[in-house]
Design an enzyme around this catalytic site. Structure first.
Site, PDB file in Angstrom:
ATOM      1  N   LYS A  69       0.844  -1.206   0.000  1.00  0.00           N
ATOM      2  CA  LYS A  69       0.000   0.000   0.000  1.00  0.00           C
ATOM      3  C   LYS A  69       0.875   1.251   0.000  1.00  0.00           C
ATOM      4  O   LYS A  69       0.622   2.204  -0.740  1.00  0.00           O
ATOM      5  CB  LYS A  69      -0.954  -0.029   1.211  1.00  0.00           C
ATOM      6  CG  LYS A  69      -2.018  -1.114   1.076  1.00  0.00           C
ATOM      7  CD  LYS A  69      -2.813  -1.382   2.345  1.00  0.00           C
ATOM      8  CE  LYS A  69      -3.711  -2.605   2.149  1.00  0.00           C
ATOM      9  NZ  LYS A  69      -4.454  -3.008   3.349  1.00  0.00           N
ATOM     10  N   ASP A  89     -10.910   2.175   3.965  1.00  0.00           N
ATOM     11  CA  ASP A  89     -11.159   0.733   3.836  1.00  0.00           C
ATOM     12  C   ASP A  89     -12.651   0.439   3.686  1.00  0.00           C
ATOM     13  O   ASP A  89     -13.035  -0.672   3.308  1.00  0.00           O
ATOM     14  CB  ASP A  89     -10.674   0.006   5.102  1.00  0.00           C
ATOM     15  CG  ASP A  89      -9.346  -0.697   4.892  1.00  0.00           C
ATOM     16  OD1 ASP A  89      -9.063  -1.102   3.756  1.00  0.00           O
ATOM     17  OD2 ASP A  89      -8.599  -0.849   5.881  1.00  0.00           O
ATOM     18  N   GLN A 115      -4.488  -2.029   9.635  1.00  0.00           N
ATOM     19  CA  GLN A 115      -4.408  -3.351   8.999  1.00  0.00           C
ATOM     20  C   GLN A 115      -4.965  -4.425   9.939  1.00  0.00           C
ATOM     21  O   GLN A 115      -4.614  -4.482  11.118  1.00  0.00           O
ATOM     22  CB  GLN A 115      -2.945  -3.659   8.613  1.00  0.00           C
ATOM     23  CG  GLN A 115      -2.748  -4.915   7.802  1.00  0.00           C
ATOM     24  CD  GLN A 115      -3.373  -4.855   6.391  1.00  0.00           C
ATOM     25  OE1 GLN A 115      -3.533  -3.787   5.812  1.00  0.00           O
ATOM     26  NE2 GLN A 115      -3.729  -6.008   5.857  1.00  0.00           N
TER      27      GLN A 115
HETATM   28  N1  GUN Z   1      -6.690  -7.433   6.108  1.00  0.00           N
HETATM   29  C1  GUN Z   1      -7.011  -8.151   4.995  1.00  0.00           C
HETATM   30  N2  GUN Z   1      -7.521  -7.346   4.044  1.00  0.00           N
HETATM   31  C2  GUN Z   1      -7.536  -6.099   4.549  1.00  0.00           C
HETATM   32  C3  GUN Z   1      -7.944  -4.846   4.032  1.00  0.00           C
HETATM   33  O1  GUN Z   1      -8.424  -4.700   2.902  1.00  0.00           O
HETATM   34  N3  GUN Z   1      -7.787  -3.788   4.890  1.00  0.00           N
HETATM   35  C4  GUN Z   1      -7.292  -3.914   6.141  1.00  0.00           C
HETATM   36  N4  GUN Z   1      -7.209  -2.815   6.906  1.00  0.00           N
HETATM   37  N5  GUN Z   1      -6.900  -5.080   6.655  1.00  0.00           N
HETATM   38  C5  GUN Z   1      -7.024  -6.154   5.856  1.00  0.00           C
END
Ligand code: GUN
Length: 292
Positions: A52, A119, A96
């Site tokens: 990211k 998100d 995350q």
């Molecule tokens: N863990 C697995 N996929 C994601 C996601 O798209 N965002 C976040 N914050 N954590 C994750």
């Protein structure tokens, strides 16, 4: 049969975002700034967050990575969320997941300002999605929709079977694809661990979206000839021959299923890069929504 190149589509989206950033710069406007909070040292989570941050660099977004030890108390994390909510330089941020067991994920998700929730996990954004109000769509489902849109995959009137009912993929995707929209207007079946007769149900599907987290779960006999198969699985499995000692495995038995499909996404290089691209799109949107 076509293998959908999610990486190439995500690169196209990133190029579009890069152009948007350059245009904003030329007008003297603010550059989007994404923050990511990572707790612990889980290798998969570290890779996702690094990807990211890397995407931000490629596009020209600013990014800030905030890291905590596994043992960080919940109140310290919640205080950080609150300070990111207040920080006017940050347009959007993510925490995350998964978080360590002593931290309540829902509490943390709910603490994020819905206007910075890129998100799309906050209940307000999920609720807005259900009643078609503006807000952030969760990144993986939005990435899948973008992929369907850009590949001109017909959805109206199609039978779509989604395997897996998670809050971040299956559940929101079932709402998005059954809505009166394009892509959308599918007849959606949301299958889960208690579903009986899954192979039979899958064989009726024009579109199968596998988000069960079980490598090779979708097999040849479950797929109708000519179906579109989208694989959301990303399980690391040991592989002594791979450079890192593991490889990513999707939920679909790709080798046997692919020849039967009209289109299929690979793992890696399918849905994964699209998730990051849609997170970046949400970050730009976060800034634009505030009129910055
Ligand atoms: N863990 C697995 N996929 C994601 C996601 O798209 N965002 C976040 N914050 N954590 C994750």
């Amino acid at each position: 049969m076509e293998i959908i190149d999610g990486k190439a589509i995500s690169q196209q989206i990133k190029a579009e975002l890069k152009a948007a950033v350059q245009f904003r710069k030329s007008e003297g406007k603010k550059i989007p700034h994404l923050a990511a909070v990572l707790v612990g040292t889980d290798s998969a989570s570290m890779t996702y967050v690094q990807n990211k941050v890397k995407a931000c660099e490629e596009i020209g977004f600013e990014s800030t990575l905030i890291r905590y030890d596994d043992s960080v108390p919940e109140d310290i994390l919640l205080a950080k969320v609150e300070s990111l909510n207040q920080d006017r330089s940050i347009d959007g941020f993510i925490v995350q997941l998964p978080l360590p067991k002593h931290i309540d994920e829902l509490k943390v998700t709910q603490a994020i300002d819905p206007l910075k929730d890129i998100d799309g996990f906050h209940p307000r954004n999920l609720g807005n999605m259900v009643v078609h109000l503006p807000g952030f769509l969760p990144a993986t489902p939005a990435g899948i929709l973008e992929l369907i849109r850009r590949k001109n995959i017909p959805t109206e009137g199609k039978n779509c079977v989604i395997i897996g009912r998670s809050n971040i993929v299956g559940m929101p995707l079932s709402i998005m694809l059954s809505g009166n929209s394009n892509p959308g207007n599918c007849t959606v079946t949301l299958a889960h661990s208690k579903t009986t007769n899954l192979p039979e149900i899958c064989r009726q599907a024009d579109i199968i979206i596998a988000a069960a987290g079980q490598p090779g779960f979708v097999t040849y006999d479950m797929v109708k000839a000519g179906a579109v198969v989208i694989d959301v699985g990303t399980t690391r499995i040991e592989d002594p021959k791979a450079p890192k000692g593991w490889r990513l495995a999707g939920d679909v038995d790709f080798e046997n299923v692919a020849p039967k499909c009209s289109m299929i996404t690979p793992v890696p290089g399918g849905v994964g890069p699209m998730t990051i691209a849609s997170l970046m799109m949400n970050t730009l949107k976060a800034m634009e929504l505030k009129g910055k």
